[in-house]
Write a protein that holds these residues in place. Structure first.
Motif, PDB file in Angstrom:
ATOM      1  N   PHE A  39       0.837  -1.201   0.000  1.00 28.79           N
ATOM      2  CA  PHE A  39       0.000   0.000   0.000  1.00 28.79           C
ATOM      3  C   PHE A  39       0.873   1.252   0.000  1.00 28.79           C
ATOM      4  CE2 PHE A  39      -3.578  -2.402   2.379  1.00 28.79           C
ATOM      5  CZ  PHE A  39      -4.079  -2.889   1.177  1.00 28.79           C
ATOM      6  N   ALA A  40       1.952   1.221   0.780  1.00 27.06           N
ATOM      7  CA  ALA A  40       2.860   2.375   0.832  1.00 27.06           C
ATOM      8  C   ALA A  40       3.485   2.628  -0.531  1.00 27.06           C
ATOM      9  CB  ALA A  40       3.937   2.142   1.882  1.00 27.06           C
ATOM     10  N   ASP A  41       3.829   1.563  -1.248  1.00 22.94           N
ATOM     11  CA  ASP A  41       4.389   1.729  -2.591  1.00 22.94           C
ATOM     12  C   ASP A  41       3.397   2.421  -3.520  1.00 22.94           C
ATOM     13  OD1 ASP A  41       6.762   0.497  -1.870  1.00 22.94           O
ATOM     14  OD2 ASP A  41       6.173  -1.473  -2.656  1.00 22.94           O
ATOM     15  N   ILE A  42       2.113   2.066  -3.401  1.00 19.47           N
ATOM     16  CA  ILE A  42       1.080   2.685  -4.237  1.00 19.47           C
ATOM     17  C   ILE A  42       0.949   4.172  -3.913  1.00 19.47           C
ATOM     18  CG2 ILE A  42      -1.408   2.749  -4.708  1.00 19.47           C
ATOM     19  CD1 ILE A  42      -1.369  -0.336  -4.254  1.00 19.47           C
ATOM     20  N   VAL A  43       0.912   4.499  -2.634  1.00 18.37           N
ATOM     21  CA  VAL A  43       0.783   5.903  -2.225  1.00 18.37           C
ATOM     22  C   VAL A  43       2.004   6.708  -2.657  1.00 18.37           C
ATOM     23  CG1 VAL A  43       0.650   7.448  -0.223  1.00 18.37           C
ATOM     24  CG2 VAL A  43      -0.770   5.399  -0.310  1.00 18.37           C
ATOM     25  N   GLU A  44       3.180   6.150  -2.485  1.00 19.33           N
ATOM     26  CA  GLU A  44       4.402   6.868  -2.855  1.00 19.33           C
ATOM     27  C   GLU A  44       4.552   7.044  -4.359  1.00 19.33           C
ATOM     28  OE1 GLU A  44       7.583   4.752  -0.978  1.00 19.33           O
ATOM     29  OE2 GLU A  44       7.209   5.691   0.961  1.00 19.33           O
ATOM     30  N   VAL A  46       2.281   8.157  -6.319  1.00 17.25           N
ATOM     31  CA  VAL A  46       1.495   9.308  -6.766  1.00 17.25           C
ATOM     32  C   VAL A  46       2.380  10.549  -6.732  1.00 17.25           C
ATOM     33  CG1 VAL A  46      -0.515  10.759  -6.264  1.00 17.25           C
ATOM     34  CG2 VAL A  46      -0.638   8.288  -5.905  1.00 17.25           C
ATOM     35  N   LEU A  48       3.486  14.238  -6.400  1.00 20.42           N
ATOM     36  CA  LEU A  48       2.971  15.430  -5.725  1.00 20.42           C
ATOM     37  C   LEU A  48       3.882  16.609  -6.032  1.00 20.42           C
ATOM     38  CD1 LEU A  48       2.079  14.022  -2.191  1.00 20.42           C
ATOM     39  CD2 LEU A  48       0.512  14.506  -4.079  1.00 20.42           C
ATOM     40  N   HIS A  52       0.778  21.102  -3.822  1.00 20.85           N
ATOM     41  CA  HIS A  52      -0.272  20.247  -3.258  1.00 20.85           C
ATOM     42  C   HIS A  52      -0.301  20.398  -1.744  1.00 20.85           C
ATOM     43  CE1 HIS A  52       0.149  17.811  -7.108  1.00 20.85           C
ATOM     44  NE2 HIS A  52      -1.062  18.336  -7.124  1.00 20.85           N
ATOM     45  N   PRO A  54      -2.293  19.296   2.034  1.00 19.91           N
ATOM     46  CA  PRO A  54      -3.166  18.312   2.664  1.00 19.91           C
ATOM     47  C   PRO A  54      -4.522  18.938   2.973  1.00 19.91           C
ATOM     48  CG  PRO A  54      -1.573  19.140   4.243  1.00 19.91           C
ATOM     49  CD  PRO A  54      -1.216  19.721   2.904  1.00 19.91           C
TER      50      PRO A  54
END
Length: 68
Positions: A39-44, A46, A48, A52, A54
């Motif tokens: 999951f961390a790989d997927i988020v990283e 993206v 930014l 951008h 938060p």
């Protein structure tokens, strides 16, 4: 992370926190850590930009509200 890196990290984190990882729980802990690392790989992945920002607050939306 490679499987060896995950095992090393889990062992080190458990030792640092003083947690005793039972042999019967080890496979499950490693499996969930592998999942979280994915999951961390997927988020990283993206991209930014510095512009951008938060969100100020997170407001969950129920599935029924989202359909409207």
């Amino acid at each position: 992370m490679t499987p060896v890196q995950i095992e090393t990290y889990v062992d080190a984190a458990a030792a640092a926190l003083g947690l005793r990882l039972r042999p019967e729980h080890r496979a499950g802990v490693l499996g969930y850590f592998t999942l979280a690392a994915g999951f961390a790989d997927i988020v990283e992945a993206v991209p930014l930009a510095p512009s951008h920002e938060p969100a100020v607050t997170f407001v969950p939306v129920s599935p029924t509200e989202q359909e409207q």
